[in-house]
Scaffold this active site. Structure first.
Site, PDB file in Angstrom:
ATOM      1  N   HIS A 140      68.393  17.438  -2.855  1.00 30.25           N
ATOM      2  CA  HIS A 140      68.850  16.051  -2.348  1.00 30.25           C
ATOM      3  C   HIS A 140      70.164  15.760  -2.799  1.00 30.25           C
ATOM      4  CE1 HIS A 140      64.670  14.664  -1.455  1.00 30.25           C
ATOM      5  NE2 HIS A 140      64.373  16.089  -1.891  1.00 30.25           N
ATOM      6  N   ASP A 182      67.591   7.533  -1.380  1.00 25.64           N
ATOM      7  CA  ASP A 182      66.925   8.781  -1.193  1.00 25.64           C
ATOM      8  C   ASP A 182      65.459   8.150  -0.635  1.00 25.64           C
ATOM      9  OD1 ASP A 182      64.814  10.870  -1.963  1.00 25.64           O
ATOM     10  OD2 ASP A 182      66.827  11.937  -1.992  1.00 25.64           O
ATOM     11  N   THR A 211      66.028  12.999   3.770  1.00 27.91           N
ATOM     12  CA  THR A 211      66.673  14.505   3.694  1.00 27.91           C
ATOM     13  C   THR A 211      65.867  15.497   4.351  1.00 27.91           C
ATOM     14  OG1 THR A 211      65.638  14.716   1.458  1.00 27.91           O
ATOM     15  CG2 THR A 211      68.001  13.942   1.362  1.00 27.91           C
ATOM     16  N   ASN A 266      66.808  22.120   4.351  1.00 26.80           N
ATOM     17  CA  ASN A 266      68.121  22.609   4.168  1.00 26.80           C
ATOM     18  C   ASN A 266      68.273  23.943   4.626  1.00 26.80           C
ATOM     19  OD1 ASN A 266      68.895  20.058   3.227  1.00 26.80           O
ATOM     20  ND2 ASN A 266      69.129  20.890   0.976  1.00 26.80           N
TER      21      ASN A 266
END
Length: 479
Positions: free
Chosen positions: A17, A127, A150, A371
């Protein structure tokens, strides 16, 4: 009229994150010179003891990004809660840190208002797990608050679904109904229950989701680390939704520089890259399950048997279960390295970005962290899905069933309680990935091109980011 502005980012203390928060901060600063400073509030947590060191390494050459360390709280949530229900742990951690966060933000705002320059704090970027701060800090201090997701846009659809479902069934999800299909907004297909995040099947974590989900509607806007060309369906859904904040597709937000493991030495990287340099183009399958993904010794042996059976070239990053760091060679079947000599390399840590960018890589057996998913798409590498934790089953379902960009290895690995994935299952998926995926490979390459175009001037994500920045300054001018 505000000429320059400051933003305050508040990520959860987790390397994945923190990484994408800082990468997004870098992008904003590079895009608009009026963004004078971005301050990252760094929370202390026993679950991520190295978060501050990691964050500082990412901003070392970024004078406009500041790290503001918050002091450790005296009574953090019990660590065993993190181990059994990480979502619940994080929500409790944020609640306990809220007074410290509010004091820090107040101090930054006051210093700007009392300063001689024209810089003002324009807002908070929170976040997704910090979204309680929209009301508890942002509204209290009259600062616009944006939630930074994210993960992908379909995850936001899941968050939209949870309150509706909770009004009808006020309890956690039930694995015995694993094949029941759920009409989750933003998805093209109904989703079998078993592919939902494992936290939804855990009472404590489910209660955290129930707290988090309705708060997205309180934000000024929602920034999503995805792009319109990858997820047209959910972004279209949210663009027509009434009484919901604007959703900005600002991805892919990537760090294209590898972060070394604390125990990694240059020789490991050199050995891996040197070996890849000697392999034919698109001939190597890369197996890696992320910073938290690990498998036990029986599973290691099944993977090894599958790689022997398939006979393709491979690079395998092994992390075994347990508290003690294990030499990868200690858990492999006896004689394995001799039998695969010349066509296989086994390592602990691997420079994932550099590996995925290498011309020798033809496929990626992945845990489907978001990611890692964006990295594989960026470099045009097709994936076989083996989700391990968090929302990775949802990502796997998205890649395989929604987008047709991946091969299904075991999409419900977490829901099936980590049951042994057999040699035959693994071999089938690797063969499909490396030998039978020309159409899939073509689609992934097209998505790689689309990702790059999204970030160019006039691209979808570039325009969405510009809209977000324009809104910041519009708000700032009325402060």
């Amino acid at each position: 009229m505000v000429k320059e502005t400051e933003l305050i980012f508040i990520p959860v203390p987790s390397t994945g994150h923190i990484l994408v928060h800082i990468e997004f901060a870098k992008r904003l600063i590079n895009l608009d010179h009026r963004i004078h400073t971005i301050t990252i509030l760094n929370l202390s947590s026993p679950s991520s003891p190295h978060a501050s060191v990691f964050a500082r390494s990412l901003i070392a050459s970024q004078p406009k990004i500041r790290l503001h360390d918050l002091p450790p709280i005296q009574d953090p949530p019990p660590f065993d809660l993190y181990q059994r229900a990480p979502e619940a742990y994080i929500v409790k951690l944020i609640k306990k840190n809220t007074p410290l966060i509010k004091d820090a933000v107040s101090s930054i705002v006051a210093s700007r208002r009392g300063g001689s320059d024209s810089v003002q704090v324009a807002g908070l970027v929170l976040d997704l797990f910090c979204n309680s701060l929209v009301k508890d800090v942002g509204n209290e201090l009259n600062l616009p608050s944006y939630i930074y997701l994210t993960c992908n846009a379909r995850y936001l659809g899941m968050m939209k679904y949870i309150p509706d479902r909770h009004r009808k069934i006020a309890s956690e999800f039930d694995l015995s109904s694993g094949d029941e299909e759920l009409p989750v907004p933003g998805f093209i297909n109904a989703i079998p229950t078993k592919f939902m995040p494992p936290g939804l099947f855990n009472k404590e974590a489910y209660e955290a989701y129930v707290e988090l989900a309705p708060r997205f509607a309180d934000a000024k806007g929602i920034l999503v680390n995805s792009f319109t060309e990858l997820e047209p369906h959910p972004f279209d859904y949210f663009s027509h939704l009434e009484k919901f904040p604007p959703v900005y597709p600002v991805g892919p937000i990537l760090s294209l520089k590898d972060r070394a493991s604390p125990n990694e030495e240059a020789v490991d990287r050199d050995q891996i890259v040197g070996w890849l340099d000697d392999q034919p183009e698109s001939s190597v399958v890369f197996l890696c399950f992320g910073s938290r993904g690990s498998v036990d010794e029986p599973q290691v042996k099944e993977i090894a048997r599958a790689l022997e059976l398939v006979g393709c070239r491979f690079l395998w990053s092994i992390r075994t279960s347990g508290d003690v760091e294990t030499n990868p060679n200690d858990v492999l079947p006896e004689g394995f390295m001799g039998r695969v000599a010349g066509r296989g390399l086994v390592c602990g840590w691997a420079p994932q970005v550099e590996v995925l960018a290498h011309k020798a890589i033809g496929g990626f057996v992945s845990h489907c962290g978001w990611n890692s998913t964006l990295e594989s798409l960026w470099f045009g590498v097709p994936v076989a899905t083996w989700p391990m934790y968090a929302e990775q089953q949802l990502n796997a379902f998205t890649l395989v069933k929604e987008l047709g960009l991946a091969v299904d290895l075991r999409m419900d690995y977490v829901s099936s309680r980590g049951g042994l994935v057999t040699c035959d299952e693994i071999a089938r998926a690797v063969r499909s990935l490396m030998d039978g995926g020309d159409e899939k490979r073509k689609k992934v390459k097209e998505m790689a091109d689309a990702a790059r175009k999204a970030l160019m001037d006039g691209g979808s994500s570039s325009l969405a980011t510009a809209r977000f920045i324009a809104e910041l300054f519009e708000d700032g001018s009325s402060c």
